[in-house]
Design a protein around this motif. Sequence first.
Motif, PDB file in Angstrom:
ATOM      1  N   UNK A 299     -23.453  -8.353   3.766  1.00  0.00           N
ATOM      2  CA  UNK A 299     -24.798  -8.820   4.098  1.00  0.00           C
ATOM      3  C   UNK A 299     -24.951 -10.319   3.866  1.00  0.00           C
ATOM      4  N   UNK A 300     -24.494 -10.774   2.711  1.00  0.00           N
ATOM      5  CA  UNK A 300     -24.684 -12.183   2.375  1.00  0.00           C
ATOM      6  C   UNK A 300     -23.754 -13.091   3.166  1.00  0.00           C
ATOM      7  N   UNK A 301     -22.519 -12.650   3.405  1.00  0.00           N
ATOM      8  CA  UNK A 301     -21.615 -13.457   4.230  1.00  0.00           C
ATOM      9  C   UNK A 301     -22.165 -13.592   5.648  1.00  0.00           C
ATOM     10  N   UNK A 302     -22.672 -12.486   6.191  1.00  0.00           N
ATOM     11  CA  UNK A 302     -23.242 -12.537   7.528  1.00  0.00           C
ATOM     12  C   UNK A 302     -24.489 -13.394   7.596  1.00  0.00           C
ATOM     13  N   UNK A 303     -25.325 -13.305   6.562  1.00  0.00           N
ATOM     14  CA  UNK A 303     -26.533 -14.128   6.544  1.00  0.00           C
ATOM     15  C   UNK A 303     -26.178 -15.605   6.423  1.00  0.00           C
ATOM     16  N   UNK A 304     -25.219 -15.912   5.543  1.00  0.00           N
ATOM     17  CA  UNK A 304     -24.813 -17.308   5.388  1.00  0.00           C
ATOM     18  C   UNK A 304     -24.283 -17.905   6.681  1.00  0.00           C
ATOM     19  N   UNK A 305     -23.486 -17.109   7.419  1.00  0.00           N
ATOM     20  CA  UNK A 305     -22.951 -17.633   8.677  1.00  0.00           C
ATOM     21  C   UNK A 305     -24.063 -17.912   9.682  1.00  0.00           C
ATOM     22  N   UNK A 306     -25.093 -17.074   9.704  1.00  0.00           N
ATOM     23  CA  UNK A 306     -26.233 -17.288  10.595  1.00  0.00           C
ATOM     24  C   UNK A 306     -27.023 -18.537  10.199  1.00  0.00           C
ATOM     25  N   UNK A 307     -27.302 -18.673   8.893  1.00  0.00           N
ATOM     26  CA  UNK A 307     -28.122 -19.785   8.425  1.00  0.00           C
ATOM     27  C   UNK A 307     -27.415 -21.123   8.554  1.00  0.00           C
ATOM     28  N   UNK A 308     -26.092 -21.115   8.563  1.00  0.00           N
ATOM     29  CA  UNK A 308     -25.346 -22.367   8.701  1.00  0.00           C
ATOM     30  C   UNK A 308     -25.722 -23.101   9.985  1.00  0.00           C
ATOM     31  N   UNK A 309     -26.106 -22.368  11.008  1.00  0.00           N
ATOM     32  CA  UNK A 309     -26.415 -22.973  12.302  1.00  0.00           C
ATOM     33  C   UNK A 309     -27.872 -23.384  12.454  1.00  0.00           C
ATOM     34  N   UNK A 310     -28.757 -22.899  11.562  1.00  0.00           N
ATOM     35  CA  UNK A 310     -30.192 -23.118  11.796  1.00  0.00           C
ATOM     36  C   UNK A 310     -30.921 -23.753  10.624  1.00  0.00           C
TER      37      UNK A 310
ATOM     38  N   UNK B 216     -13.371 -11.796   8.680  1.00  0.00           N
ATOM     39  CA  UNK B 216     -12.710 -13.107   8.603  1.00  0.00           C
ATOM     40  C   UNK B 216     -13.473 -14.061   7.699  1.00  0.00           C
ATOM     41  N   UNK B 217     -14.797 -13.968   7.700  1.00  0.00           N
ATOM     42  CA  UNK B 217     -15.593 -14.826   6.809  1.00  0.00           C
ATOM     43  C   UNK B 217     -15.339 -14.458   5.359  1.00  0.00           C
ATOM     44  N   UNK B 218     -15.322 -13.172   5.060  1.00  0.00           N
ATOM     45  CA  UNK B 218     -15.104 -12.744   3.677  1.00  0.00           C
ATOM     46  C   UNK B 218     -13.708 -13.100   3.186  1.00  0.00           C
ATOM     47  N   UNK B 219     -12.745 -13.166   4.070  1.00  0.00           N
ATOM     48  CA  UNK B 219     -11.386 -13.517   3.660  1.00  0.00           C
ATOM     49  C   UNK B 219     -11.329 -14.917   3.049  1.00  0.00           C
ATOM     50  N   UNK B 220     -12.312 -15.745   3.371  1.00  0.00           N
ATOM     51  CA  UNK B 220     -12.345 -17.111   2.848  1.00  0.00           C
ATOM     52  C   UNK B 220     -13.258 -17.259   1.641  1.00  0.00           C
ATOM     53  N   UNK B 221     -13.865 -16.141   1.209  1.00  0.00           N
ATOM     54  CA  UNK B 221     -14.819 -16.211   0.093  1.00  0.00           C
ATOM     55  C   UNK B 221     -14.106 -16.536  -1.209  1.00  0.00           C
ATOM     56  N   UNK B 222     -14.725 -17.395  -1.998  1.00  0.00           N
ATOM     57  CA  UNK B 222     -14.161 -17.772  -3.306  1.00  0.00           C
ATOM     58  C   UNK B 222     -14.713 -16.845  -4.371  1.00  0.00           C
ATOM     59  N   UNK B 223     -14.233 -15.593  -4.368  1.00  0.00           N
ATOM     60  CA  UNK B 223     -14.740 -14.586  -5.312  1.00  0.00           C
ATOM     61  C   UNK B 223     -13.979 -14.630  -6.631  1.00  0.00           C
TER      62      UNK B 223
ATOM     63  N   UNK C 215     -22.581 -12.350  -8.596  1.00  0.00           N
ATOM     64  CA  UNK C 215     -21.644 -12.167  -7.487  1.00  0.00           C
ATOM     65  C   UNK C 215     -22.209 -12.624  -6.149  1.00  0.00           C
ATOM     66  N   UNK C 216     -23.514 -12.943  -6.102  1.00  0.00           N
ATOM     67  CA  UNK C 216     -24.145 -13.240  -4.819  1.00  0.00           C
ATOM     68  C   UNK C 216     -23.875 -14.656  -4.281  1.00  0.00           C
ATOM     69  N   UNK C 217     -23.934 -15.717  -5.103  1.00  0.00           N
ATOM     70  CA  UNK C 217     -23.755 -17.059  -4.545  1.00  0.00           C
ATOM     71  C   UNK C 217     -22.455 -17.277  -3.771  1.00  0.00           C
ATOM     72  N   UNK C 218     -21.280 -16.879  -4.303  1.00  0.00           N
ATOM     73  CA  UNK C 218     -20.062 -17.128  -3.512  1.00  0.00           C
ATOM     74  C   UNK C 218     -20.034 -16.364  -2.197  1.00  0.00           C
ATOM     75  N   UNK C 219     -20.737 -15.235  -2.126  1.00  0.00           N
ATOM     76  CA  UNK C 219     -20.765 -14.475  -0.877  1.00  0.00           C
ATOM     77  C   UNK C 219     -21.599 -15.182   0.177  1.00  0.00           C
ATOM     78  N   UNK C 220     -22.793 -15.636  -0.204  1.00  0.00           N
ATOM     79  CA  UNK C 220     -23.608 -16.409   0.744  1.00  0.00           C
ATOM     80  C   UNK C 220     -22.891 -17.689   1.140  1.00  0.00           C
ATOM     81  N   UNK C 221     -22.265 -18.338   0.158  1.00  0.00           N
ATOM     82  CA  UNK C 221     -21.568 -19.601   0.441  1.00  0.00           C
ATOM     83  C   UNK C 221     -20.381 -19.406   1.380  1.00  0.00           C
ATOM     84  N   UNK C 222     -19.750 -18.234   1.352  1.00  0.00           N
ATOM     85  CA  UNK C 222     -18.616 -18.004   2.256  1.00  0.00           C
ATOM     86  C   UNK C 222     -19.064 -18.111   3.707  1.00  0.00           C
ATOM     87  N   UNK C 223     -20.260 -17.583   4.015  1.00  0.00           N
ATOM     88  CA  UNK C 223     -20.774 -17.689   5.371  1.00  0.00           C
ATOM     89  C   UNK C 223     -21.244 -19.093   5.699  1.00  0.00           C
TER      90      UNK C 223
END
Length: 435
Positions: free
Chosen positions: A172-183, A428-435, A199-207
Motif C-alpha cells: 500500500x505504501x510503496x504504491x502510494x509513494x510512487x503515485x505521489x512522486x508524480x503529483x 519492482x518498487x519494493x525490491x528497492x526498499x531500504x527495509x 516500518x512505514x517510512x521506508x515503505x512510502x519512501x521506496x515509492x
Amino acid sequence: MTGRRRTPSTVLPRPLVRPARAGVLAAGALAACAALVAGCGVVPGVTGGSGDDTITVMTWAPEGTGATNKPGIPAFAEAYGRWVNARGGLNGRTLEVLTCNERDDAVAAARCARRAVAENAVAVVGSYSQHGDAFLPTLEAAGIPYIGGYGITHDEFTSPLSYPVNGGQPALLAGLGRTLADVCGPVALVRPDTIAGDQLPPLLDSGLTAGGHDPAGDLRAAEAATSYGDAAERALEHAATDTGEKGCVVPALGDRTGTFMDSFRRARGEHPEVRTATVLGSVDQTVLDASGGASGPYEGAYVTGWYPEAGDARWDPMKEVVRAEAFGDNRIDPADAGVQTTWIAYTVFRQAVESLGDGEVSADAVTGALDGGLKVTTGNLTPTLRWAFQDALAAVGLPRLVNANVTLQVVEGGRLVSAVDGFTDVTSTLKEAAL
C-alpha cells in the motif's frame, strides 16, 4: 504499544522445520490454555470439540480498545461459519469458528494464540494484530498456519507459517509513494510512534524515490491520542509551500486517522493548500461520509487499496454471506478491508481443505497443502495465490509476500472511485526498499 525496536532481518528468522503438533505440549500448559476461554467466542449453534467430523479454526482482532478496533473481522468469521455449516460444511465436516479479542495488546494476542493451540485449531484465519512477535512463535511451535492476516506487521511476511493474501502495508505504501512522486511537492507522513509504525517510512519512501522524489518527512504521533493539533501543525509546516507546488500530507494512523483529520481541518486554513493521501484501512467510505463527504478534508485524496472498490460485482459472493447470516449486524461493513481480507482468507482455507478430499484435516495437512504448490483462486479479487519457499521479495526481507498488487482510488464528490483501471504490481518498487 511497547517493546524493543528492531531492524527486520532479510532472512527467515525462525526454523523452517515444523515441529510435531499439540502432542508435544505439556499437559499443564494445555490446562492453562483451556482457562483462556473468557474473551473468546464460538459460532452459535456449532458443536464444540475437535472430533473427526469437526474442523476448528480461530479468528482474532482487537475490539473495544482506545486505538484500533476491527470488530467486523471476527463477526464476519462467525457469519462465514454459519453460512458454510448451513450448506453442509467443508467436505461434509462441521466448521467450528472460535473468535478471540486480542485487545491491541501483546499479552492478549499471545493468549489468543495459546487458546488456538489448546483448542486444536488447524489454522488461524483472517485475523488482525500488530503483535506478530507475541503470537507467531506460539503458532509456529504448534505448527498452526496463519492464513490471510491483515498484513500490518513485518513478521507476517517472514514467518514460514504465514500465508498472506495481500501485500499488507508494504504494498500500500510503496504504491502510494510512487503515485505521489508524480503529483506532490514535499510529503509529510504522520504515523504511530510504535514498532509497527517504524516500518512505514521506508515503505512510502521506496515509492517516492522510485519516482525521483525526496523522502517523506517522518512525523511520529501517539497511537491513541484524542487530538492531533501538534501533529497537524508539524505536517502542514513540512508539506505546505508558497511555490505553487502542492505538498501532500499522508496520515497513516489506522482508526485514529479520522481524529487526526479533525485537527488537520482546523489547522489547514492558516497554511497554503495541500493535498491529502492515505491507504485503505486508514480511510474508507464510512469515514468519508462521516467527515463531510465532498466538503470534507479527503476530497481529492489518493487512496491505495489491495482489492477492487467495494461496489465491484466480484464482491457479491461475500455480500451474500452477510445477507444470509449477518443481516443487520452493523459490525460488518462489506467495504471494510478487514472484512474483505477475512473473506479471501477463508476462501484460501476452504480450497486448502477441499484439496485434502476425505483425508485428515489437521494443521500439518493444511500447511502441507499450501506448501505443496496449491494454487488458490479468489474470483479475481487477487491474482492466483501460491506460496513458495522464498518468493521474489525475499532479498528485501519479505519472503512470504506473494501478492504485491494494489489498486489506486481517489475521492471524488465524497465517493471513493477507481483512479486507475485494474491492479498495479509494485514488486519492482519494493525490491528497492531500504527495509
